[in-house]
Design a protein around this motif. Structure first.
Motif, PDB file in Angstrom:
ATOM      1  N   SER A  59       0.831  -1.209   0.000  1.00  0.00           N
ATOM      2  CA  SER A  59       0.000   0.000   0.000  1.00  0.00           C
ATOM      3  C   SER A  59       0.863   1.256   0.000  1.00  0.00           C
ATOM      4  CB  SER A  59      -0.941   0.002   1.206  1.00  0.00           C
ATOM      5  OG  SER A  59      -0.233   0.130   2.421  1.00  0.00           O
ATOM      6  N   SER A  60       1.992   1.221   0.722  1.00  0.00           N
ATOM      7  CA  SER A  60       2.922   2.358   0.695  1.00  0.00           C
ATOM      8  C   SER A  60       3.544   2.515  -0.685  1.00  0.00           C
ATOM      9  CB  SER A  60       4.034   2.166   1.737  1.00  0.00           C
ATOM     10  OG  SER A  60       3.521   2.195   3.045  1.00  0.00           O
ATOM     11  N   ALA A  61       3.945   1.396  -1.285  1.00  0.00           N
ATOM     12  CA  ALA A  61       4.584   1.432  -2.601  1.00  0.00           C
ATOM     13  C   ALA A  61       3.625   1.944  -3.665  1.00  0.00           C
ATOM     14  CB  ALA A  61       5.094   0.039  -2.972  1.00  0.00           C
ATOM     15  N   TYR A  62       2.394   1.454  -3.643  1.00  0.00           N
ATOM     16  CA  TYR A  62       1.390   1.932  -4.593  1.00  0.00           C
ATOM     17  C   TYR A  62       1.141   3.431  -4.406  1.00  0.00           C
ATOM     18  CZ  TYR A  62      -0.194  -2.649  -6.331  1.00  0.00           C
ATOM     19  OH  TYR A  62      -0.285  -3.875  -6.941  1.00  0.00           O
ATOM     20  N   ALA A  63       0.978   3.845  -3.142  1.00  0.00           N
ATOM     21  CA  ALA A  63       0.638   5.237  -2.860  1.00  0.00           C
ATOM     22  C   ALA A  63       1.733   6.192  -3.335  1.00  0.00           C
ATOM     23  CB  ALA A  63       0.387   5.415  -1.361  1.00  0.00           C
ATOM     24  N   ILE A  64       2.994   5.882  -3.026  1.00  0.00           N
ATOM     25  CA  ILE A  64       4.096   6.761  -3.423  1.00  0.00           C
ATOM     26  C   ILE A  64       4.305   6.726  -4.933  1.00  0.00           C
ATOM     27  CG2 ILE A  64       6.591   7.115  -3.249  1.00  0.00           C
ATOM     28  CD1 ILE A  64       6.426   6.281  -0.347  1.00  0.00           C
ATOM     29  N   ALA A  65       4.248   5.539  -5.519  1.00  0.00           N
ATOM     30  CA  ALA A  65       4.434   5.426  -6.975  1.00  0.00           C
ATOM     31  C   ALA A  65       3.361   6.202  -7.726  1.00  0.00           C
ATOM     32  CB  ALA A  65       4.419   3.958  -7.391  1.00  0.00           C
ATOM     33  N   ASP A  66       2.118   6.102  -7.282  1.00  0.00           N
ATOM     34  CA  ASP A  66       1.034   6.815  -7.956  1.00  0.00           C
ATOM     35  C   ASP A  66       1.123   8.321  -7.740  1.00  0.00           C
ATOM     36  OD1 ASP A  66      -0.149   4.578  -9.078  1.00  0.00           O
ATOM     37  OD2 ASP A  66      -1.349   4.165  -7.301  1.00  0.00           O
ATOM     38  N   THR A  67       1.636   8.721  -6.585  1.00  0.00           N
ATOM     39  CA  THR A  67       1.792  10.153  -6.321  1.00  0.00           C
ATOM     40  C   THR A  67       2.803  10.785  -7.267  1.00  0.00           C
ATOM     41  OG1 THR A  67       1.228   9.847  -3.975  1.00  0.00           O
ATOM     42  CG2 THR A  67       2.406  11.869  -4.566  1.00  0.00           C
ATOM     43  N   VAL A  85      11.060  -6.308 -11.363  1.00  0.00           N
ATOM     44  CA  VAL A  85      11.754  -5.257 -10.620  1.00  0.00           C
ATOM     45  C   VAL A  85      12.359  -4.221 -11.560  1.00  0.00           C
ATOM     46  CG1 VAL A  85      13.654  -4.758  -9.038  1.00  0.00           C
ATOM     47  CG2 VAL A  85      12.236  -6.797  -8.686  1.00  0.00           C
ATOM     48  N   ALA A  86      12.973  -4.670 -12.647  1.00  0.00           N
ATOM     49  CA  ALA A  86      13.629  -3.755 -13.585  1.00  0.00           C
ATOM     50  C   ALA A  86      12.640  -2.809 -14.251  1.00  0.00           C
ATOM     51  CB  ALA A  86      14.393  -4.546 -14.646  1.00  0.00           C
ATOM     52  N   ASP A  87      11.366  -3.210 -14.322  1.00  0.00           N
ATOM     53  CA  ASP A  87      10.360  -2.391 -14.992  1.00  0.00           C
ATOM     54  C   ASP A  87       9.611  -1.455 -14.053  1.00  0.00           C
ATOM     55  OD1 ASP A  87      10.915  -3.612 -17.455  1.00  0.00           O
ATOM     56  OD2 ASP A  87       9.592  -5.297 -16.967  1.00  0.00           O
ATOM     57  N   TYR A  95       9.205  -1.055  -6.358  1.00  0.00           N
ATOM     58  CA  TYR A  95       9.829  -2.100  -5.542  1.00  0.00           C
ATOM     59  C   TYR A  95      10.845  -1.530  -4.547  1.00  0.00           C
ATOM     60  CZ  TYR A  95       7.577  -5.801  -8.198  1.00  0.00           C
ATOM     61  OH  TYR A  95       6.627  -6.642  -8.748  1.00  0.00           O
ATOM     62  N   ALA A  96      11.437  -0.379  -4.870  1.00  0.00           N
ATOM     63  CA  ALA A  96      12.356   0.258  -3.923  1.00  0.00           C
ATOM     64  C   ALA A  96      11.609   0.688  -2.667  1.00  0.00           C
ATOM     65  CB  ALA A  96      13.036   1.460  -4.575  1.00  0.00           C
ATOM     66  N   VAL A  97      10.409   1.248  -2.847  1.00  0.00           N
ATOM     67  CA  VAL A  97       9.590   1.639  -1.694  1.00  0.00           C
ATOM     68  C   VAL A  97       9.140   0.402  -0.922  1.00  0.00           C
ATOM     69  CG1 VAL A  97       7.456   2.754  -0.951  1.00  0.00           C
ATOM     70  CG2 VAL A  97       8.804   3.755  -2.811  1.00  0.00           C
ATOM     71  N   PHE A  98       8.773  -0.647  -1.649  1.00  0.00           N
ATOM     72  CA  PHE A  98       8.338  -1.885  -0.998  1.00  0.00           C
ATOM     73  C   PHE A  98       9.453  -2.435  -0.107  1.00  0.00           C
ATOM     74  CE2 PHE A  98       7.749  -6.416  -0.609  1.00  0.00           C
ATOM     75  CZ  PHE A  98       6.379  -6.560  -0.422  1.00  0.00           C
ATOM     76  N   LEU A  99      10.648  -2.585  -0.680  1.00  0.00           N
ATOM     77  CA  LEU A  99      11.772  -3.119   0.096  1.00  0.00           C
ATOM     78  C   LEU A  99      12.187  -2.163   1.201  1.00  0.00           C
ATOM     79  CD1 LEU A  99      13.956  -4.640  -2.764  1.00  0.00           C
ATOM     80  CD2 LEU A  99      12.681  -5.892  -1.016  1.00  0.00           C
ATOM     81  N   GLY A 100      12.173  -0.860   0.899  1.00  0.00           N
ATOM     82  CA  GLY A 100      12.544   0.135   1.911  1.00  0.00           C
ATOM     83  C   GLY A 100      11.625   0.088   3.108  1.00  0.00           C
ATOM     84  N   SER A 101      10.337  -0.117   2.859  1.00  0.00           N
ATOM     85  CA  SER A 101       9.376  -0.212   3.966  1.00  0.00           C
ATOM     86  C   SER A 101       9.693  -1.393   4.875  1.00  0.00           C
ATOM     87  CB  SER A 101       7.946  -0.353   3.406  1.00  0.00           C
ATOM     88  OG  SER A 101       7.573   0.765   2.657  1.00  0.00           O
ATOM     89  N   LEU A 102      10.087  -2.519   4.262  1.00  0.00           N
ATOM     90  CA  LEU A 102      10.442  -3.700   5.054  1.00  0.00           C
ATOM     91  C   LEU A 102      11.706  -3.455   5.873  1.00  0.00           C
ATOM     92  CD1 LEU A 102       9.825  -6.624   2.507  1.00  0.00           C
ATOM     93  CD2 LEU A 102       8.270  -5.732   4.242  1.00  0.00           C
ATOM     94  N   LEU A 103      12.713  -2.861   5.242  1.00  0.00           N
ATOM     95  CA  LEU A 103      13.996  -2.654   5.918  1.00  0.00           C
ATOM     96  C   LEU A 103      13.882  -1.634   7.047  1.00  0.00           C
ATOM     97  CD1 LEU A 103      16.405  -2.703   2.836  1.00  0.00           C
ATOM     98  CD2 LEU A 103      16.031  -4.513   4.536  1.00  0.00           C
ATOM     99  N   VAL A 104      13.164  -0.540   6.796  1.00  0.00           N
ATOM    100  CA  VAL A 104      12.971   0.448   7.862  1.00  0.00           C
ATOM    101  C   VAL A 104      12.146  -0.168   8.983  1.00  0.00           C
ATOM    102  CG1 VAL A 104      11.979   2.696   8.451  1.00  0.00           C
ATOM    103  CG2 VAL A 104      13.199   2.405   6.287  1.00  0.00           C
TER     104      VAL A 104
END
Length: 404
Positions: free
Chosen positions: A293-301, A312-314, A319-328
């Motif tokens: 939901s975070s990844a969709y929201a930021i990407a769409d914004t 991932v390449a596309d 996916y950066a936001v998705f992984l970043g959310s998990l790591l944070v």
């Protein structure tokens, strides 16, 4: 028969969203609500069901009718500043919840295996990331749908406790209102975890993934109702189980083992193992939804390419936001907060964010310029406004108590 079969096939975003709502944070929140307030908030759990259906339905229909995500619609009809404010609060709440969920999963695995939870945190995170990144959305969807069924273990446990039926009915259908700080926090946490902000963005985004059209809006409504009813039936019985076992016992809920006591009648000496399976299933179901939901929201914004069907390449930003959310979220484990406190208060934060999102949905959903002839139904408006007033009132009372 064929119509019923078609509707069953259409189940997807709504059922997944409903199942994800009973995540580790939700399980702990409902357990704390039952342990601290007994059966006295069951009436709010019952009332939260139509509120939840109305709010989720508004988000779903806006996305279907406009063929846009919520951030895109909010930006088009308000401003990017409003969108950024909402998304910032959403991501903060999501990351805290992700961290709390990951900590809860690692804690449970640590107790079950004897391995230090900190050593399990990264493997759990990596497995979740792998499941989402290296599998097509359809595969992920099938896995998530099947996992939701395991959560019914909480229903069985509550029934086996044999709570007093008269007390249960009275507290379910007759409101018991208190302005004590503990009661207000519990009520706000209950609403925050039942009508979680991330669910609105996730389901709206997934309706786009499903590529549903205006003529399929009825299917989306059926999917939403089915998912929310199942979610809240599970939630209701978690509260009942916790209230019957823990309320008035004088045992504070400070660890995941304390929460597991609510399953004692069902699991006996295997109680924690049973509880642990539920927490792990709920985590694997909910964390992809939270991060997604975070990844969709930021990407769409920002207009990035997004979606789980892309490699991932596309869709690197998504996916950066998705992984970043998990790591944070992993960093939450290093904070001084206990897992139970982090799980519980992350839901209270969601409850504070809820009024803003509901207000936006009511404005958008009743705008004929946006929705045409598909504006909100009387049901969505009635319970949407009620959700706004209740969540706003609880937030105001909590703020007043904190300041004065």
């Amino acid at each position: 028969m064929s119509k019923a079969r078609d509707r069953l096939k259409a189940l997807g975003p709504g059922v997944i969203t409903g199942g994800a709502d009973d995540d580790p944070a939700g399980i702990v929140t409902y357990s704390v609500v039952g342990a601290t307030t007994g059966f006295s908030l069951l009436w709010l759990m019952l009332l939260a069901t139509p509120m939840m259906i109305a709010v989720q339905s508004m988000a779903s229909r806006i996305s279907i009718i406009t063929e846009k995500s919520l951030p895109e619609v909010i930006t088009a009809h308000f401003s990017r500043r409003v969108t950024m404010s909402v998304i910032t609060l959403l991501v903060i709440a999501n990351v805290i919840t992700i961290g709390a969920d990951l900590s809860g999963m690692a804690t449970v695995l640590g107790i079950l295996t004897g391995i230090k939870p900190g050593l399990l945190l990264i493997p759990v995170t990596a497995l979740i990331a792998y499941l989402v990144i290296f599998n097509a959305y359809r595969v992920v969807k099938t896995a998530l749908l099947s996992l939701t069924l395991i959560l019914s273990v909480y229903i069985v446990s509550a029934i086996l406790i044999h709570p007093n039926l008269e007390t249960l009915l009275v507290n379910t259908f007759i409101p018991h209102i208190s302005f004590a700080s503990g009661y207000v926090v519990a009520a706000l946490g209950l609403l925050g975890t039942t009508i979680s902000p991330y669910m609105l963005f996730w389901q709206a985004a997934e309706e786009r993934e499903e590529k549903r059209t205006v003529v399929q809006a009825a299917e989306a409504d059926f999917d939403t109702v089915a998912g929310m009813l199942y979610s809240n039936v599970v939630s209701y019985f978690i509260i009942v189980a916790a209230a019957a076992v823990l309320y008035g016992s004088g045992v504070p809920i400070q660890t995941m083992e304390d929460v597991a006591l609510a399953l004692q009648p069902l699991g006996g000496r295997y109680t924690f193992a049973l509880f642990g399976v539920g927490v792990l299933v709920a985590g694997f179901l909910a964390i992809p939804v939270l991060a997604g939901s975070s990844a969709y929201a930021i990407a769409d914004t920002y207009g990035w390419r997004e979606g789980m069907d892309y490699k991932v390449a596309d869709a690197r930003g998504f996916y950066a936001v998705f992984l970043g959310s998990l790591l944070v979220g992993d960093l939450i484990y290093l904070s001084p907060l206990s897992t139970v406190d982090a799980l519980y208060y992350s839901q209270v934060l969601d409850g504070i964010l809820l009024p803003l999102l509901v207000a936006l949905l009511l404005i958008l959903g009743n705008n004929k310029g946006i929705m045409g002839s598909y504006t909100n139904s009387w049901f969505n408006n009635l319970f949407g406004i009620f959700t706004l007033l209740v969540s706003l009132g609880l937030s105001a009372i909590l703020f007043y108590q904190m300041v004065f």
